[in-house]
Enzyme design. Structure first.
Site, PDB file in Angstrom:
ATOM      1  CG  ASN A  14       0.730 -12.694   3.112  1.00 43.35           C
ATOM      2  OD1 ASN A  14       1.463 -13.010   4.158  1.00 43.35           O
ATOM      3  ND2 ASN A  14       1.142 -12.411   1.974  1.00 43.35           N
ATOM      4  CG  MET A  88      -3.579  -5.448  -5.132  1.00 45.55           C
ATOM      5  SD  MET A  88      -2.338  -4.836  -4.312  1.00 45.55           S
ATOM      6  CE  MET A  88      -1.586  -3.797  -5.432  1.00 45.55           C
ATOM      7  NE  ARG A  89     -11.277  -3.579  -6.299  1.00 46.03           N
ATOM      8  CZ  ARG A  89     -11.133  -2.554  -7.436  1.00 46.03           C
ATOM      9  NH1 ARG A  89     -11.407  -1.466  -7.106  1.00 46.03           N
ATOM     10  NH2 ARG A  89     -10.835  -3.186  -8.597  1.00 46.03           N
ATOM     11  CG  LEU A  90      -7.469   3.346  -0.809  1.00 41.98           C
ATOM     12  CD1 LEU A  90      -7.901   4.893  -1.016  1.00 41.98           C
ATOM     13  CD2 LEU A  90      -6.617   2.894   0.346  1.00 41.98           C
ATOM     14  CB  VAL A  91     -11.261  -0.552   3.274  1.00 44.70           C
ATOM     15  CG1 VAL A  91     -12.480  -0.853   4.061  1.00 44.70           C
ATOM     16  CG2 VAL A  91     -10.656  -1.841   3.010  1.00 44.70           C
ATOM     17  CG  ASN A 105      -2.968  -4.045   4.204  1.00 41.70           C
ATOM     18  OD1 ASN A 105      -3.253  -5.055   3.750  1.00 41.70           O
ATOM     19  ND2 ASN A 105      -2.534  -2.964   3.957  1.00 41.70           N
ATOM     20  CG  HIS A 107       2.539  -1.948   2.863  1.00 37.15           C
ATOM     21  ND1 HIS A 107       1.997  -1.858   1.665  1.00 37.15           N
ATOM     22  CD2 HIS A 107       3.665  -1.406   2.944  1.00 37.15           C
ATOM     23  CE1 HIS A 107       2.474  -1.011   0.917  1.00 37.15           C
ATOM     24  NE2 HIS A 107       3.852  -0.746   1.802  1.00 37.15           N
TER      25      HIS A 107
END
Ligand code: GRF
Length: 198
Positions: A14, A88-91, A105, A107
């Site tokens: 992307n 691949m992390r939560l903000v 984001n 998904h």
């Protein structure tokens, strides 16, 4: 010229699609930083090949999420938009507070169905007839923020993970650049709030 930062953890296809539309003159923006939490990720090679500055980090080297996010904020130099592309992390609250409403984001499902990891595998395991792609604003949850756009993709009888992934990627690589264009040139209205512009 609007400035964006891309956050990625993996292949960065992307990210590449966004680089390509900028190069073709179709998106009036500059990618001022790639943030990557996986030192071996191919996204880093794509940044290097396109002279895009990188911040590469390992979360385990920091005492907390707040610590690495504070470092990231200093490097962002107030970009207009943060674009998560396979990050691949939560903000965390540190970055969210600074960039509220300015983080998006992508998904690979029709949220709220199949949030979190391996959305494609989840859709196949559920024997769903449809899945798709969602682009949304980021909040503190896992794939929960306000939706900007969704595109449906049919899951055929004989669908394999590979064939479904290919269809999803083709959709993502067209949809993300076009939504970024809309956000950066016209803004967006979400939930009847006044138009946000970037
Ligand atoms: C994409 O499917 C995106 O929807 C999800 O992670 C994947 C990233 O792929 N969040 P890539 O690294 O852009 O190839």
């Amino acid at each position: 010229m609007k400035k964006i930062a891309v956050f990625a953890s993996g292949s960065g296809s992307n990210f590449q699609a966004i680089i390509n539309v900028i190069r073709e003159g179709l998106l009036p923006a500059e990618i001022s930083l790639l943030v990557c939490d996986q030192p071996g990720a191919f996204a880093i090679e794509r940044a290097k090949a396109n002279q895009i500055p990188c911040f590469i980090f390992s979360a385990k080297d920091y005492p907390s999420k707040a610590d690495y996010e504070t470092e990231i904020i200093a490097l962002l130099k107030d970009v207009d938009l943060i674009v998560l592309a396979g990050y691949m992390r939560l903000v965390g609250p540190t970055l969210l507070k600074e960039y509220e409403g300015r983080i998006v984001n992508i998904h690979p499902s029709l949220l709220p169905a199949f949030p979190g990891k391996d959305a494609i595998g989840q859709a196949l395991a559920a024997k769903a007839n449809w899945t798709g792609v969602t682009i949304h604003f980021v909040d503190e949850g896992m794939d929960t923020g306000p939706v900007i756009v969704q595109e449906r993709i049919r899951i055929e009888e004989n669908e394999t993970r590979e064939s479904l992934q290919k269809k999803i990627q083709l959709t993502e690589h067209k949809l993300y650049p076009s939504i970024l264009h809309m956000l950066l040139t016209q803004g967006v209205v979400i939930n009847d709030e006044k138009a946000r512009t970037y």
